[in-house]
Design a protein around this motif. Structure first.
Motif, PDB file in Angstrom:
ATOM      1  N   ILE B 162      -8.734  37.907 -35.556  1.00  0.00           N
ATOM      2  CA  ILE B 162      -8.205  36.801 -34.750  1.00  0.00           C
ATOM      3  C   ILE B 162      -7.425  37.408 -33.590  1.00  0.00           C
ATOM      4  CG2 ILE B 162      -6.773  34.707 -34.839  1.00  0.00           C
ATOM      5  CD1 ILE B 162      -9.090  34.596 -36.831  1.00  0.00           C
ATOM      6  N   ALA B 202      -4.262  22.463 -42.936  1.00  0.00           N
ATOM      7  CA  ALA B 202      -4.083  21.975 -41.569  1.00  0.00           C
ATOM      8  C   ALA B 202      -3.224  22.963 -40.772  1.00  0.00           C
ATOM      9  CB  ALA B 202      -3.441  20.593 -41.579  1.00  0.00           C
ATOM     10  N   ASN B 203      -2.217  23.542 -41.414  1.00  0.00           N
ATOM     11  CA  ASN B 203      -1.385  24.534 -40.729  1.00  0.00           C
ATOM     12  C   ASN B 203      -2.138  25.843 -40.491  1.00  0.00           C
ATOM     13  OD1 ASN B 203       1.120  23.257 -40.111  1.00  0.00           O
ATOM     14  ND2 ASN B 203       1.562  23.195 -42.303  1.00  0.00           N
ATOM     15  N   VAL B 204      -2.976  26.249 -41.431  1.00  0.00           N
ATOM     16  CA  VAL B 204      -3.812  27.436 -41.193  1.00  0.00           C
ATOM     17  C   VAL B 204      -4.686  27.198 -39.957  1.00  0.00           C
ATOM     18  CG1 VAL B 204      -5.743  28.811 -42.067  1.00  0.00           C
ATOM     19  CG2 VAL B 204      -3.833  28.257 -43.584  1.00  0.00           C
ATOM     20  N   GLY B 205      -5.308  26.021 -39.902  1.00  0.00           N
ATOM     21  CA  GLY B 205      -6.133  25.689 -38.727  1.00  0.00           C
ATOM     22  C   GLY B 205      -5.318  25.725 -37.447  1.00  0.00           C
ATOM     23  N   GLY B 206      -4.105  25.185 -37.498  1.00  0.00           N
ATOM     24  CA  GLY B 206      -3.250  25.182 -36.316  1.00  0.00           C
ATOM     25  C   GLY B 206      -2.842  26.584 -35.896  1.00  0.00           C
ATOM     26  N   ILE B 208      -4.439  29.442 -36.493  1.00  0.00           N
ATOM     27  CA  ILE B 208      -5.604  30.144 -35.935  1.00  0.00           C
ATOM     28  C   ILE B 208      -5.892  29.648 -34.520  1.00  0.00           C
ATOM     29  CG2 ILE B 208      -8.087  30.537 -36.192  1.00  0.00           C
ATOM     30  CD1 ILE B 208      -6.588  31.969 -38.363  1.00  0.00           C
ATOM     31  N   SER B 209      -5.821  28.345 -34.323  1.00  0.00           N
ATOM     32  CA  SER B 209      -6.067  27.803 -32.983  1.00  0.00           C
ATOM     33  C   SER B 209      -5.000  28.267 -32.000  1.00  0.00           C
ATOM     34  CB  SER B 209      -6.115  26.270 -33.052  1.00  0.00           C
ATOM     35  OG  SER B 209      -6.527  25.743 -31.817  1.00  0.00           O
ATOM     36  N   HIS B 212      -5.643  31.760 -30.902  1.00  0.00           N
ATOM     37  CA  HIS B 212      -6.764  31.838 -29.962  1.00  0.00           C
ATOM     38  C   HIS B 212      -6.378  31.398 -28.552  1.00  0.00           C
ATOM     39  CE1 HIS B 212     -10.487  33.071 -31.979  1.00  0.00           C
ATOM     40  NE2 HIS B 212     -10.026  32.523 -33.076  1.00  0.00           N
ATOM     41  N   THR B 213      -5.391  30.512 -28.445  1.00  0.00           N
ATOM     42  CA  THR B 213      -5.072  29.920 -27.141  1.00  0.00           C
ATOM     43  C   THR B 213      -3.704  30.339 -26.608  1.00  0.00           C
ATOM     44  OG1 THR B 213      -4.229  27.961 -28.317  1.00  0.00           O
ATOM     45  CG2 THR B 213      -6.512  27.878 -27.561  1.00  0.00           C
ATOM     46  N   LEU B 218       2.326  25.777 -30.829  1.00  0.00           N
ATOM     47  CA  LEU B 218       1.434  25.477 -31.957  1.00  0.00           C
ATOM     48  C   LEU B 218       1.574  26.536 -33.054  1.00  0.00           C
ATOM     49  CD1 LEU B 218      -0.763  23.834 -33.326  1.00  0.00           C
ATOM     50  CD2 LEU B 218      -2.458  24.955 -31.843  1.00  0.00           C
ATOM     51  N   ASP B 221       4.823  25.697 -34.784  1.00  0.00           N
ATOM     52  CA  ASP B 221       4.719  24.490 -35.621  1.00  0.00           C
ATOM     53  C   ASP B 221       3.909  24.755 -36.891  1.00  0.00           C
ATOM     54  OD1 ASP B 221       6.114  23.107 -33.698  1.00  0.00           O
ATOM     55  OD2 ASP B 221       4.349  22.162 -32.805  1.00  0.00           O
TER      56      ASP B 221
END
Lengths: 309, 309
Positions: B162, B202-206, B208-209, B212-213, B218, B221
């Motif tokens: 990542i 949902a926090n893992v997804g956040g 990782i996103s 990436h950005t 984020l 949070d």
């Protein structure tokens, strides 16, 4: 603005590993709704075509949302709403969400565009609560933001828009059987083994990363749901067959759309999507169950304005 | 090549929401190891400095890994290994992982670089299994790949690298208390409520996103662990105080590094990291517990070659 006509997309919630957290919006399936200012204060749903749904604003998702918005922002006009359902309610493609999110968007336009997408999502969740019993955000956020959305948190509400590879396509089959949301919730485990939860969140991480990097292999590898799908697929006739055929035909992954019965498959391009479409269609042909098929791009912009004046 | 000297980084596993799935590598803390070809076949650990660890190749993580590699790829030379531990074993910063991954990397170089990073991770996992009882991949993958790594799947093993925002910094405090890995495992819940699992993924997804950005808000949070941290923090003296002070001083998030007792904080830049460092140091000063502090960049390249001939 006195009148606006919009398209509010159907949505696939959960997307395999992302139960209650992920959603994506479809390009070609959804509701068409109109919103007109009237002299008589209050909200009226004057017409619903395409499905047998209540005009009563207290029970219709769109009505509930519109009323809440006008309570928050009182105005000296009323709003008439018409809804053309472009697909069947109860399919697992966010039917109430499309109407709720469409209402939030349309009413906001007539109010002068005063609410943020996050606020529109919050209003839409009231429609979900009124019709489904839970103020769930995965479908409505996908409809409002477009593309893939991650509901990162509910308190406070936090929606993350995830990029979408341009060629990604959705194929879906809607077997005409009823899956009650209540049943779909009741089959879920209340507790899950920690090691299964780890497997699931590792896949969520992989899916999000794959979407950010257009890594179709990673997207494919991550489209695994070991928690909800095994419980819910028993409610969907021939789920295993459809999934197996979709994967054999080249789909990146397949799973249950929302609480079903629609089964979705993600495909890396149009050509693959067409093969997957025909393969699923053939596999279901002799099953004595009516069904609809969908092949759609992913809607990346959310709700669209079709007409306004 | 007859000789190679390498640096193998310390690693932070779990990173709050990503229990057993996420890891990250430190730039300035780790082991220095040398690998020399010898005429006598087999593996010898000839010297360990910086910590009291067994020279026995059957119990030392580096030895176990090196032997497994030479079994897989027999050669007509032997390998002597020296290890300088740059930090304390048992700190929760992947000490056995640094040695295991370092051995995999170093031996592979002497073999002519024949194994992929994924294969090196698999060999390293044998070292983890021998020393910790579990062939866990989160620390070793971070050491080998560098940066943030996601262990997306174990069967088959799948590691996703990542991206890391360039300014991201790690501050960590290692209180000199012993947390036995066995205890740290035993306090974990075997099962978790589905709704907590959803919150976590949902926090893992956040996270990782956000990585990436480069979205620091984020990332911040999303650095929430509602499953493992509440159970494990009881084993770490003054965890809540350190976390509270770190966040108050501007850290993006703070949590337990691996199974502890080290507490890490992620910070958005050097200036913030220095304030967080001093704040944590001050808060722990009067606690009658010896401690070490770390401030490090994130290592983005993995194991580094320091010297070879």
């Amino acid at each position: 603005m006195n009148y606006i006509k919009i398209f509010s997309p159907a949505t696939v919630a959960n997307v395999s590993c992302g139960f209650d957290a992920l959603g994506l919006a479809l390009e070609t399936v959804g509701d068409t709704m109109t919103f007109s200012k009237t002299d008589t204060k209050g909200v009226k749903i004057t017409k619903i075509t395409g499905a047998d749904l209540p005009l009563d604003t207290q029970t219709n998702a769109a009505g509930v949302v519109a009323i809440a918005m006008l309570e928050k922002q009182p105005v000296d006009f009323g709003i008439d709403i018409t809804i053309h359902k472009g697909y069947t309610p109860g399919s697992g493609l966010g039917s109430s969400a499309a109407s709720a999110a469409g209402a939030a968007f349309g009413v906001n336009q007539l109010l002068g565009d005063i609410f943020s997408p996050l606020e529109l999502t919050q209003f839409s969740m009231l429609g979900e609560e009124a019709t489904c019993g839970t103020p769930i955000a995965d479908n409505v956020s996908a409809a409002i933001y477009g593309g893939f959305t991650l509901v990162r948190s509910y308190e406070p509400l936090s929606i993350v828009k995830i990029p979408v590879p341009a060629d990604l396509r959705v194929v879906a089959i809607h077997p005409q059987v009823e899956v009650k949301t209540k049943d779909a919730r009741e089959v879920l485990p209340k507790e899950v083994p920690l090691k299964d939860a780890v497997t699931q969140w590792a896949n969520v991480g992989g899916l999000i990363s794959g979407l950010h990097t257009n890594d179709y292999q990673l997207i494919s590898d991550s489209l695994i749901d070991i928690i909800v799908e095994p419980a819910r697929k028993t409610l969907i006739p021939h789920f295993d067959l459809v999934k197996k055929e979709a994967l054999k035909a080249g789909a990146l992954g397949a799973g249950i759309s929302g609480s079903g019965p629609t089964i979705f498959a993600l495909c890396k391009d149009d050509a693959t999507a067409e093969i997957v479409y025909k393969t699923i269609q053939n596999a279901y042909q002799d099953k004595q169950i009516d069904f609809n098929m969908i092949l759609s791009k992913i809607n990346t912009e959310g709700i669209k304005i079709l007409e306004q004046h």
